[in-house]
Design a protein around this motif. Structure first.
Motif, PDB file in Angstrom:
ATOM      1  N   LYS A  14     -41.132  17.297 -28.945  1.00  0.00           N
ATOM      2  CA  LYS A  14     -41.550  17.408 -27.551  1.00  0.00           C
ATOM      3  C   LYS A  14     -43.060  17.236 -27.407  1.00  0.00           C
ATOM      4  N   THR A  15     -43.833  17.663 -28.440  1.00  0.00           N
ATOM      5  CA  THR A  15     -45.284  17.596 -28.368  1.00  0.00           C
ATOM      6  C   THR A  15     -45.813  16.208 -28.736  1.00  0.00           C
ATOM      7  N   ILE A  16     -45.382  15.704 -29.884  1.00  0.00           N
ATOM      8  CA  ILE A  16     -45.784  14.369 -30.335  1.00  0.00           C
ATOM      9  C   ILE A  16     -44.537  13.502 -30.325  1.00  0.00           C
ATOM     10  N   GLY A  17     -44.262  12.933 -29.167  1.00  0.00           N
ATOM     11  CA  GLY A  17     -43.050  12.139 -29.025  1.00  0.00           C
ATOM     12  C   GLY A  17     -43.333  10.660 -29.111  1.00  0.00           C
ATOM     13  N   GLY A  18     -42.361   9.910 -28.691  1.00  0.00           N
ATOM     14  CA  GLY A  18     -42.510   8.463 -28.717  1.00  0.00           C
ATOM     15  C   GLY A  18     -41.950   7.853 -29.978  1.00  0.00           C
ATOM     16  N   ASP A  19     -41.839   6.560 -29.954  1.00  0.00           N
ATOM     17  CA  ASP A  19     -41.264   5.807 -31.067  1.00  0.00           C
ATOM     18  C   ASP A  19     -42.080   6.001 -32.346  1.00  0.00           C
ATOM     19  N   LYS A  20     -41.435   6.511 -33.386  1.00  0.00           N
ATOM     20  CA  LYS A  20     -42.144   6.784 -34.642  1.00  0.00           C
ATOM     21  C   LYS A  20     -42.611   5.504 -35.319  1.00  0.00           C
ATOM     22  N   ILE A  24     -46.436   4.677 -36.603  1.00  0.00           N
ATOM     23  CA  ILE A  24     -46.738   4.225 -37.966  1.00  0.00           C
ATOM     24  C   ILE A  24     -47.548   2.935 -37.932  1.00  0.00           C
ATOM     25  N   ILE A  25     -47.152   1.999 -37.068  1.00  0.00           N
ATOM     26  CA  ILE A  25     -47.876   0.729 -36.953  1.00  0.00           C
ATOM     27  C   ILE A  25     -49.318   0.967 -36.538  1.00  0.00           C
ATOM     28  N   VAL A  26     -49.509   1.840 -35.565  1.00  0.00           N
ATOM     29  CA  VAL A  26     -50.867   2.142 -35.076  1.00  0.00           C
ATOM     30  C   VAL A  26     -51.724   2.723 -36.204  1.00  0.00           C
ATOM     31  N   LEU A  27     -51.172   3.646 -36.958  1.00  0.00           N
ATOM     32  CA  LEU A  27     -51.924   4.265 -38.053  1.00  0.00           C
ATOM     33  C   LEU A  27     -52.252   3.250 -39.146  1.00  0.00           C
ATOM     34  N   LEU A  28     -51.313   2.363 -39.456  1.00  0.00           N
ATOM     35  CA  LEU A  28     -51.560   1.337 -40.471  1.00  0.00           C
ATOM     36  C   LEU A  28     -52.646   0.364 -40.012  1.00  0.00           C
ATOM     37  N   LEU A  29     -52.580  -0.054 -38.752  1.00  0.00           N
ATOM     38  CA  LEU A  29     -53.609  -0.958 -38.228  1.00  0.00           C
ATOM     39  C   LEU A  29     -54.971  -0.274 -38.176  1.00  0.00           C
ATOM     40  N   LEU A 292     -46.880  -6.643 -38.833  1.00  0.00           N
ATOM     41  CA  LEU A 292     -47.057  -5.375 -38.116  1.00  0.00           C
ATOM     42  C   LEU A 292     -47.031  -5.599 -36.609  1.00  0.00           C
ATOM     43  N   PHE A 293     -47.667  -6.672 -36.140  1.00  0.00           N
ATOM     44  CA  PHE A 293     -47.659  -6.959 -34.700  1.00  0.00           C
ATOM     45  C   PHE A 293     -46.280  -7.409 -34.230  1.00  0.00           C
TER      46      PHE A 293
END
Length: 384
Positions: A14-20, A24-29, A292-293
């Motif tokens: 509920k706190t950190i939601g959204g597509d995992k 992951i892609i955002v963190l890798l980029l 990744l994109f």
């Protein structure tokens, strides 16, 4: 799983939601960005250490992740209510750039406030995607008059203002908007009329650029296009240096921090950062970034498929297209498939307005995904 663990897991969702996958892609980029900026930043050192630019990019990445997190927590209803206001504000900023904007690299795209400069064009891209999703949900556009009032005129005005300062930005946003209209199922007759109006407007724009100070970037765009088509007719230095970087990278690359073309490429930390990545990490590294994109767009499509509201689905697709189109444009320029445009690589190039604007777009996509997850959790709780 124990009940206590189950409750903790639910609270985290509920706190950190959204597509995992997108997280992951955002963190890798972001990680790729830090490594690439550290390497390309060596040519920017001057009287500073290379760690200055690495630390500055780390601050941008941290701020960007914070922007994504905050944006993904905001209810979609608020975004709906702010769509029109956001578009009006974006048009105001773009118009202000024409009169009070500052010029960098022969382009007037920046506004300075209290010593800080930003590009309204980057914010306008997100604002237009948000407005289009809302307008296409509220209006059926069965008649061309309705389509003209609620979509063609607002979209055309934003693109026109963008074209004044950056031809590539205007074309990119216009192409993205056209794709959204096609996906939304707008009448083919409306689209054909729109293409006719766009072609006439482009011809008029070129004529005005030839005889008046209006649209100063048209001449630059024509020169770059001419150079791309026939390299002997112009200075292809940037494209040549990028090709050398790509070719010298090979399969595995020269290794982190071992780029040589960063000393010759203009703006290796922004406009040509993909070439530096391929030079240092090879074809495998460059392919990984491209994948990744593409994975990002695939995850966006999955989110859109689950949406039950037209606004949510079109918002996710529109923002996903905007980010991926810009990435493909940047990569195409760097590998020599497209003329030089000056577009950055989303979430990778040196931080700035473009970096944070993309983070806002990602946050909006995750807000939709989080809403879907929240609805799913509520259904599960009711079922229990």
């Amino acid at each position: 799983m124990y009940p206590e663990q189950e409750n903790i897991t639910t609270q985290v969702r509920k706190t950190i939601g959204g597509d995992k996958g997108i997280w992951i892609i955002v963190l890798l980029l972001a990680l790729i960005s830090l490594m690439a900026i550290y390497s390309s930043g060596i040519v920017l050192v001057g009287n500073r250490t290379v760690f200055y630019f690495l630390f500055k990019q780390f601050l941008f990445v941290t701020a960007g992740l914070g922007v994504i997190f905050l944006c993904h927590l905001i209810p979609l209803g608020m975004y709906r209510s702010l769509a029109l206001l956001g578009l009006i504000f974006a048009i105001f900023l773009l118009s202000a750039t024409l009169f009070w904007g500052t010029t960098h690299n022969d382009g007037t795209r920046w506004i300075e406030v209290a010593g800080l400069s930003f590009q309204p064009a980057e914010l306008a891209k997100v604002a237009l995607m948000l407005y289009m999703a809302k307008a296409l949900e509220d209006h059926s556009c069965n008649t061309f008059k309705e389509f003209l009032i609620y979509l063609l005129l607002p979209v055309g005005l934003v693109c026109l203002l963008l074209l004044w300062g950056s031809i590539s930005a205007g074309v990119l946003l216009g192409s993205t908007a056209l794709m959204i209209l096609v996906i939304a199922g707008v009448s083919a007759k409306h689209l054909l009329k729109t293409l006719g109006i766009v072609c006439a407007a482009l011809v008029l724009m070129v004529v005005l650029a030839m005889w008046t100070p209006m649209f100063p970037r048209v001449e630059t765009a024509i020169q770059r296009l001419t150079t791309f088509v026939n390299e002997e007719d112009g200075d292809s230095y940037q494209a040549d240096q990028a090709k050398i970087a790509i070719a010298s990278g090979g399969i595995l690359g020269k290794g982190p921090g071992n780029s040589t073309q960063r000393h010759y490429l203009p703006k290796p930390e922004s406009d040509f950062i993909y070439a530096i990545i391929v030079e240092e990490y090879g074809l495998l590294g460059g392919s990984a970034v491209l994948m990744l994109f593409l994975w990002f767009f695939y995850r966006s499509c999955l989110i859109a498929q689950r949406c039950t509201r037209r606004f949510s689905a079109l918002l996710v697709i529109g923002l996903g297209l905007y980010i991926v189109f810009q990435a493909l444009l940047h990569i195409g320029v760097n590998v020599g498939l497209l003329p030089v445009t000056g577009q950055t690589l989303p979430l990778v190039s040196r931080g700035g307005t473009s970096f944070l604007a993309v983070c806002v777009a990602v946050g909006l996509i995750l807000a939709v995904s989080r809403t879907l997850e929240k609805t799913s959790i509520q259904k599960e709780e009711v079922g229990l």
